[in-house]
Design a protein around this motif. Structure first.
Motif, PDB file in Angstrom:
ATOM      1  N   MET A   1      26.565  38.102  28.939  1.00  0.00           N
ATOM      2  CA  MET A   1      27.250  37.161  29.824  1.00  0.00           C
ATOM      3  C   MET A   1      27.360  37.697  31.250  1.00  0.00           C
ATOM      4  SD  MET A   1      30.345  35.925  27.301  1.00  0.00           S
ATOM      5  CE  MET A   1      30.939  34.725  28.500  1.00  0.00           C
ATOM      6  N   TRP A   2      26.695  38.798  31.536  1.00  0.00           N
ATOM      7  CA  TRP A   2      26.775  39.394  32.863  1.00  0.00           C
ATOM      8  C   TRP A   2      26.321  38.431  33.944  1.00  0.00           C
ATOM      9  CZ3 TRP A   2      24.446  44.956  32.097  1.00  0.00           C
ATOM     10  CH2 TRP A   2      25.465  45.799  31.615  1.00  0.00           C
TER      11      TRP A   2
ATOM     12  N   PHE B   1      32.311  40.638  42.169  1.00  0.00           N
ATOM     13  CA  PHE B   1      31.979  41.706  41.240  1.00  0.00           C
ATOM     14  C   PHE B   1      33.169  42.112  40.382  1.00  0.00           C
ATOM     15  CE2 PHE B   1      32.116  46.358  40.570  1.00  0.00           C
ATOM     16  CZ  PHE B   1      31.081  46.485  39.662  1.00  0.00           C
ATOM     17  N   MET B   2      34.375  42.048  40.966  1.00  0.00           N
ATOM     18  CA  MET B   2      35.547  42.538  40.259  1.00  0.00           C
ATOM     19  C   MET B   2      35.902  41.670  39.051  1.00  0.00           C
ATOM     20  SD  MET B   2      37.740  44.900  39.998  1.00  0.00           S
ATOM     21  CE  MET B   2      37.454  45.761  41.537  1.00  0.00           C
ATOM     22  N   SER B   3      35.816  40.353  39.180  1.00  0.00           N
ATOM     23  CA  SER B   3      36.205  39.467  38.073  1.00  0.00           C
ATOM     24  C   SER B   3      35.342  39.673  36.830  1.00  0.00           C
ATOM     25  CB  SER B   3      36.163  38.004  38.531  1.00  0.00           C
ATOM     26  OG  SER B   3      37.127  37.769  39.529  1.00  0.00           O
ATOM     27  N   PRO B   4      34.010  39.641  36.936  1.00  0.00           N
ATOM     28  CA  PRO B   4      33.223  39.920  35.722  1.00  0.00           C
ATOM     29  C   PRO B   4      33.415  41.327  35.193  1.00  0.00           C
ATOM     30  CG  PRO B   4      31.788  39.712  37.641  1.00  0.00           C
ATOM     31  CD  PRO B   4      33.143  39.245  38.064  1.00  0.00           C
ATOM     32  N   LEU B   5      33.678  42.281  36.079  1.00  0.00           N
ATOM     33  CA  LEU B   5      33.927  43.651  35.622  1.00  0.00           C
ATOM     34  C   LEU B   5      35.187  43.722  34.778  1.00  0.00           C
ATOM     35  CD1 LEU B   5      33.142  46.683  35.780  1.00  0.00           C
ATOM     36  CD2 LEU B   5      34.590  46.831  37.817  1.00  0.00           C
TER      37      LEU B   5
ATOM     38  N   TYR C   1      33.468  32.258  30.962  1.00  0.00           N
ATOM     39  CA  TYR C   1      33.077  32.047  32.355  1.00  0.00           C
ATOM     40  C   TYR C   1      34.205  31.413  33.161  1.00  0.00           C
ATOM     41  CZ  TYR C   1      28.338  33.130  30.830  1.00  0.00           C
ATOM     42  OH  TYR C   1      27.226  33.765  30.332  1.00  0.00           O
ATOM     43  N   TRP C   2      35.140  30.750  32.487  1.00  0.00           N
ATOM     44  CA  TRP C   2      36.273  30.177  33.221  1.00  0.00           C
ATOM     45  C   TRP C   2      37.152  31.255  33.836  1.00  0.00           C
ATOM     46  CZ3 TRP C   2      35.917  25.490  34.727  1.00  0.00           C
ATOM     47  CH2 TRP C   2      35.261  24.534  33.962  1.00  0.00           C
ATOM     48  N   ALA C   3      37.100  32.458  33.288  1.00  0.00           N
ATOM     49  CA  ALA C   3      37.857  33.564  33.870  1.00  0.00           C
ATOM     50  C   ALA C   3      37.347  33.929  35.257  1.00  0.00           C
ATOM     51  CB  ALA C   3      37.795  34.780  32.957  1.00  0.00           C
TER      52      ALA C   3
END
Length: 288
Positions: free
Chosen positions: A220-221, A208-212, A138-140
């Motif tokens: 972890m979505w 949206f782009m970072s989790p993608l 999640y830090w990403a």
């Protein structure tokens, strides 16, 4: 003596009203669709109020085995922690840059502006995140964009306009630099704090782009990834994690309901921060 409104004022009101209506109508339509039956959604191409209010879609998404609720909790937690991290790093960097006596201040500001114009690009950023071990973390979603150069300059400009006399008086009374920042600067910075908190929270919530890019584990979505999967997936059951093939969710109403739930929490933040919003933006952006 009352003056008659000019033609410009009338046109201005009409144009702004039309823009406001065009902005609100899509959300009202989605909200109405989430409360309508599947048959009505199929019959009527556009409506702002359903003939019969149906809440089954909301009960369905909250009554499944937790896929939607989990993504909602994840998004709330990431948004809360990310907003605090962004605020802390932005203000602790902007405060020294607001000091005109800081050695090398102009060079540091030039480097900040440079990053607004030039960047390494998406692939180098992904490689950095991967090499520091932040993939599927999640830090990403928080650290790569923890400091925005644009918002940093706005905060710096705001802090630069605060009364220097108050800070100097605190230093004469024996207050340290950290004490001045905590006891004098931050209490006077409520408008810009509220404004930046709103911007950071909206940005993280809608990201949206970072989790993608960085999250490949479906458990972890975030909420935005979940909304995307629900709206494009041909099998809504598998997305929601429902194991019973006999359960057939109301697909169109379900999509509308998920969008409403994904939008409403961040929308409700604005009334609590609105009184500080305009002041923070104006004071922070006028002078450099």
């Amino acid at each position: 003596m009352r003056t008659r409104p000019s033609v410009f004022d009338v046109l201005n009101v009409l144009v702004l009203t039309a823009i406001a209506i065009s902005t609100v109508l899509p959300f009202v339509y989605v909200l109405a669709g989430s409360l309508a039956s599947e048959a009505e959604i199929g019959e009527r191409s556009f409506f702002l109020w359903p003939r019969e209010v149906v809440t089954g879609t909301y009960r369905y998404i909250f009554a499944t085995n937790g896929a939607f609720v989990r993504s909602l909790i994840v998004t709330i937690a990431v948004t809360a922690v990310g907003t605090l991290v962004h605020l802390a790093l932005t203000f602790t960097m902007a405060y020294p840059l607001a000091k005109r006596r800081l050695p090398g201040r102009n060079l540091l500001l030039s480097l900040v502006v440079f990053t607004m114009v030039f960047s390494g690009g998406l692939i180098p950023l992904y490689l950095v995140v991967r090499n520091v071990g932040l993939l599927n973390s999640y830090w990403a979603l928080i650290l790569p964009a923890a400091i925005s150069p644009f918002y940093l300059i706005i905060v710096k400009n705001f802090l630069q306009e605060l009364p220097v006399e108050l800070q100097e008086a605190a230093e004469i009374d024996g207050c340290t630099e950290l004490g001045v920042f905590w006891r004098i600067v931050l209490p006077l910075s409520k408008p810009i704090l509220a404004t930046m908190a709103l911007f950071f929270a909206v940005g993280i919530w809608n990201d949206f782009m970072s989790p993608l890019l960085y999250i490949s584990d479906p458990s972890m979505w975030t909420l935005q990834m979940f909304v995307r999967q629900v709206t494009v997936s041909p099998d809504v059951n598998s997305t929601l994690g429902v194991g019973d093939p006999n359960i057939q969710p109301p697909e169109q109403g379900l999509k509308f309901a998920v969008i409403v739930v994904a939008t409403l929490p961040i929308l409700l933040m604005y009334p609590f921060l609105q009184k500080h919003f305009a002041k923070g933006m104006l004071i922070g952006s006028v002078k450099g």
